[in-house]
Write a protein that holds these residues in place. Structure first.
Motif, PDB file in Angstrom:
ATOM      1  N   ARG A 456     -18.625  -8.566 -64.570  1.00  0.00           N
ATOM      2  CA  ARG A 456     -18.538  -9.934 -65.101  1.00  0.00           C
ATOM      3  C   ARG A 456     -19.916 -10.578 -65.268  1.00  0.00           C
ATOM      4  O   ARG A 456     -20.086 -11.507 -66.052  1.00  0.00           O
ATOM      5  N   ASP A 457     -20.868 -10.108 -64.495  1.00  0.00           N
ATOM      6  CA  ASP A 457     -22.204 -10.700 -64.496  1.00  0.00           C
ATOM      7  C   ASP A 457     -23.186  -9.607 -64.090  1.00  0.00           C
ATOM      8  O   ASP A 457     -23.255  -9.227 -62.912  1.00  0.00           O
ATOM      9  N   ALA A 458     -23.919  -9.103 -65.058  1.00  0.00           N
ATOM     10  CA  ALA A 458     -24.859  -8.012 -64.776  1.00  0.00           C
ATOM     11  C   ALA A 458     -25.895  -8.414 -63.740  1.00  0.00           C
ATOM     12  O   ALA A 458     -26.492  -7.560 -63.071  1.00  0.00           O
ATOM     13  N   SER A 459     -26.101  -9.723 -63.573  1.00  0.00           N
ATOM     14  CA  SER A 459     -27.089 -10.222 -62.611  1.00  0.00           C
ATOM     15  C   SER A 459     -26.473 -10.559 -61.262  1.00  0.00           C
ATOM     16  O   SER A 459     -27.165 -11.106 -60.390  1.00  0.00           O
ATOM     17  N   TYR A 460     -25.204 -10.265 -61.095  1.00  0.00           N
ATOM     18  CA  TYR A 460     -24.514 -10.642 -59.862  1.00  0.00           C
ATOM     19  C   TYR A 460     -25.201 -10.047 -58.630  1.00  0.00           C
ATOM     20  O   TYR A 460     -25.546  -8.862 -58.593  1.00  0.00           O
ATOM     21  N   VAL A 461     -25.380 -10.892 -57.609  1.00  0.00           N
ATOM     22  CA  VAL A 461     -25.945 -10.471 -56.333  1.00  0.00           C
ATOM     23  C   VAL A 461     -24.954 -10.852 -55.250  1.00  0.00           C
ATOM     24  O   VAL A 461     -24.556 -12.018 -55.137  1.00  0.00           O
ATOM     25  N   TYR A 462     -24.552  -9.890 -54.455  1.00  0.00           N
ATOM     26  CA  TYR A 462     -23.606 -10.158 -53.373  1.00  0.00           C
ATOM     27  C   TYR A 462     -24.212 -11.124 -52.352  1.00  0.00           C
ATOM     28  O   TYR A 462     -25.402 -11.074 -52.058  1.00  0.00           O
ATOM     29  N   GLY A 463     -23.366 -12.005 -51.816  1.00  0.00           N
ATOM     30  CA  GLY A 463     -23.769 -12.863 -50.708  1.00  0.00           C
ATOM     31  C   GLY A 463     -24.158 -14.263 -51.100  1.00  0.00           C
ATOM     32  O   GLY A 463     -24.671 -15.026 -50.269  1.00  0.00           O
ATOM     33  N   THR A 464     -23.922 -14.648 -52.344  1.00  0.00           N
ATOM     34  CA  THR A 464     -24.323 -15.984 -52.810  1.00  0.00           C
ATOM     35  C   THR A 464     -23.146 -16.955 -52.927  1.00  0.00           C
ATOM     36  O   THR A 464     -23.324 -18.098 -53.326  1.00  0.00           O
TER      37      THR A 464
END
Length: 566
Positions: A456-464
């Motif tokens: 859904r979001d190529a820039s997704y970072v876990y933990g935000t």
């Protein structure tokens, strides 16, 4: 406020009634007996069809003469449960205000009667099919009955799974002895109905898994005609849901993985498509409902008693002028705080109008809204139709659920409101797998959740996205899973279920909230209004059936605003 109709599960389930067979059999008492139905040409097929075809399209509660816009069958339950949380905002208080306000939900009101009527009518349809297909020992009588029996077992398990979540006060993992609803099967006698206590979680889920085991065996070689009929993949998905609720994490992972086979996660283009977005099945949809042009909900009341009227924002105000969402000022919007939590790089954010557009002048608004729709002025018209709070505001308007039929549908509600409605998507299975895997090994769950988030979001970072929303402290991982579910499944009927399952609260009052004044609740524990009451007529006739406390808020008022969602 109109009181309930005197209808209980006992009254709904007494007798062997088939509306689909009324033309072939019309006895003096108006009912078709089991033997008469069994002998009618095509009767079994008609009965099987009724198991799914009546889930929407009919006025189950009031009939066409009382075509209430909340008499939509399962899609109405979807809206009601989502409105009980914080993620969906109902800016003008009308047909669905009772579930948003949490008022008049006690056992003596029709808003309590309706879900009870819906579910037990559908359960009766399943029971009737199983009774026709199986002998007294529960064995399927012949191969030609196997698929029909499997469909009925699967749908019955699904219905009881939903009721188990709606009517219990504690979750399975918190207290297995907590009770939900009475179990009624094809073998339940009339005498049993008068003394049928609510089943504990342990009893209910053993029954649900048993039904799903039977469905799995019966549908092993079944090839369904369309996505509107359950097949083996749907059974796997229902097992994944059930095992997640039971805290059987390894089984939840196993069946979520099985359910994924043959499906694919929606692409960004599919998710945000202006013509087919969430109105037309694609390869991620596992199970769905179909609104047909012949349905009473389309034919009666200018189609305004339909799902499309509630959810579709793009209906021409000049050629049609219909639709509660598009033209009567009653749209369902996304919660401001939830919207702001979605990164701009997440494709799902495109499904909701940016709140910043409200600060622009009309001409600048039209230009900005052109990024969401071919008809930006229609969204302005819809906003200006809102009476009272929210008048003229387009921010938060949802365009996840698009009008069907392209430009022709946008100019004619009899085409535009004829759509499909998702009941199960493969994305849910990936999220179940990630959560259950993470309960067993958090690093594994994080990896799976991250992989999903990047679709859904190529820039997704876990933990935000780890806000807790309640006094019961969950891990950052579980909160991140919940956030993904809230965004991915927005408007698809999961809000109340997830809040109860994860022991979350409801926070509607915070700086810049778009929730309606007087209903800006702040509940740090799971609110008791999410524990549905059993209709009073059931407890009157079923002497062993207890009830939940009346959850209605007696004095609606804003709770103090908060800035801390943990």
């Amino acid at each position: 406020m109109k009181n309930i109709l005197k209808v209980s599960a006992l009254l709904l389930l007494t007798g062997f009634i088939y509306t689909s067979c009324e033309e072939e059999f019309l006895p003096q008492n108006g009912y078709a007996t089991k033997d008469q139905v069994a002998d009618a040409p095509g009767a079994f097929e008609n009965a099987v069809s009724a198991v799914t075809s009546t889930l929407t399209g009919e006025f189950i509660y009031g009939g066409s003469s009382n075509s209430y816009p909340y008499d939509l069958g399962w899609p109405a339950l979807n809206l009601e449960r989502d409105l009980m949380g914080q993620d969906v905002v109902y800016v003008y208080q009308n047909w669905y205000s009772y579930w948003y306000q949490e008022t008049y939900l006690g056992p003596s009101y029709r808003f309590c009667q309706m879900p009870w009527t819906f579910y037990y009518k559908w359960i009766k349809s399943c029971n009737d099919v199983i009774s026709l297909a199986c002998d007294s020992e529960g064995n399927i009588k012949a191969d030609e009955f196997a698929a029909g029996a499997g469909i009925a077992y699967a749908v019955r398990a699904w219905l009881y799974t939903e009721m188990a979540q709606m009517y219990s006060q504690k979750t399975y993992t918190v207290d297995k002895t907590d009770v939900s609803v009475p179990i009624v099967t094809e073998a339940t006698s009339v005498d049993d109905l008068a003394h049928n206590p609510r089943a504990s979680h342990e009893t209910m889920f053993a029954f649900i898994i048993s039904d799903l085991d039977k469905a799995e065996a019966a549908l092993a070689n079944y090839k369904r005609p369309n996505v509107y009929t359950p097949d083996l993949s749907v059974v796997y998905g229902l097992k994944a849901r059930a095992y997640l609720l039971m805290g059987e994490w390894a089984n939840a992972v196993t069946y979520a993985q099985k359910a994924q086979q043959g499906y694919s996660i929606m692409t960004e283009d599919e998710y945000t498509d202006w013509n087919t977005g969430f109105n037309t099945p694609n390869n991620s949809w596992m199970f769905a409902l179909e609104q047909k042009s012949s349905d009473p909900q389309i034919q009666v009341n200018d189609a305004d008693s339909s799902w499309g009227s509630m959810m579709f924002m793009e209906i021409n105000p000049e050629t049609s002028g219909c639709g509660y969402a598009a033209n009567y000022g009653q749209p369902f919007k996304i919660d401001y705080h939830l919207f702001q939590s979605i990164p701009a790089t997440d494709c799902r954010k495109k499904c909701y109008v940016d709140f910043a557009i409200d600060a622009l002048d009309d001409d600048a608004q039209v230009e900005a809204l052109s990024a969401y729709t071919l008809h930006p002025t229609w969204l302005q018209t819809a906003a200006n139709a809102i009476s009272g709070y929210g008048t003229g505001l387009v921010g938060g308007t949802q365009l996840k659920f698009r009008t069907a039929g392209g430009e022709e549908g946008r100019n004619n509600q009899y085409i535009g409101f004829v759509c499909s409605i998702p009941l199960m998507r493969v994305e849910e299975m990936y999220l179940i797998e990630a959560e259950a895997a993470g309960r067993l090994n958090e690093a594994d769950g994080i990896a799976k959740l991250t992989a999903f988030g990047k679709t859904r979001d190529a820039s997704y970072v876990y933990g935000t996205h780890t806000e807790n929303y309640g006094d019961v402290k969950a891990s950052d991982f579980i909160n991140e899973v919940w956030w993904q579910r809230r965004i991915e499944l927005w408007g698809e009927g999961f809000a109340t279920f997830d809040i109860k399952r994860l022991q979350k609260g409801v926070i509607r009052n915070y700086p810049n909230t778009n929730h309606v004044p007087n209903y800006r609740y702040v509940e740090r524990t799971t609110p008791n209004w999410m524990n549905f009451c059993i209709v009073q007529s059931e407890t009157n006739y079923n002497y062993d059936c207890t009830n939940n406390p009346d959850p209605s808020k007696s004095s609606p008022a804003d709770d103090p605003a908060v800035t801390n969602f943990d």
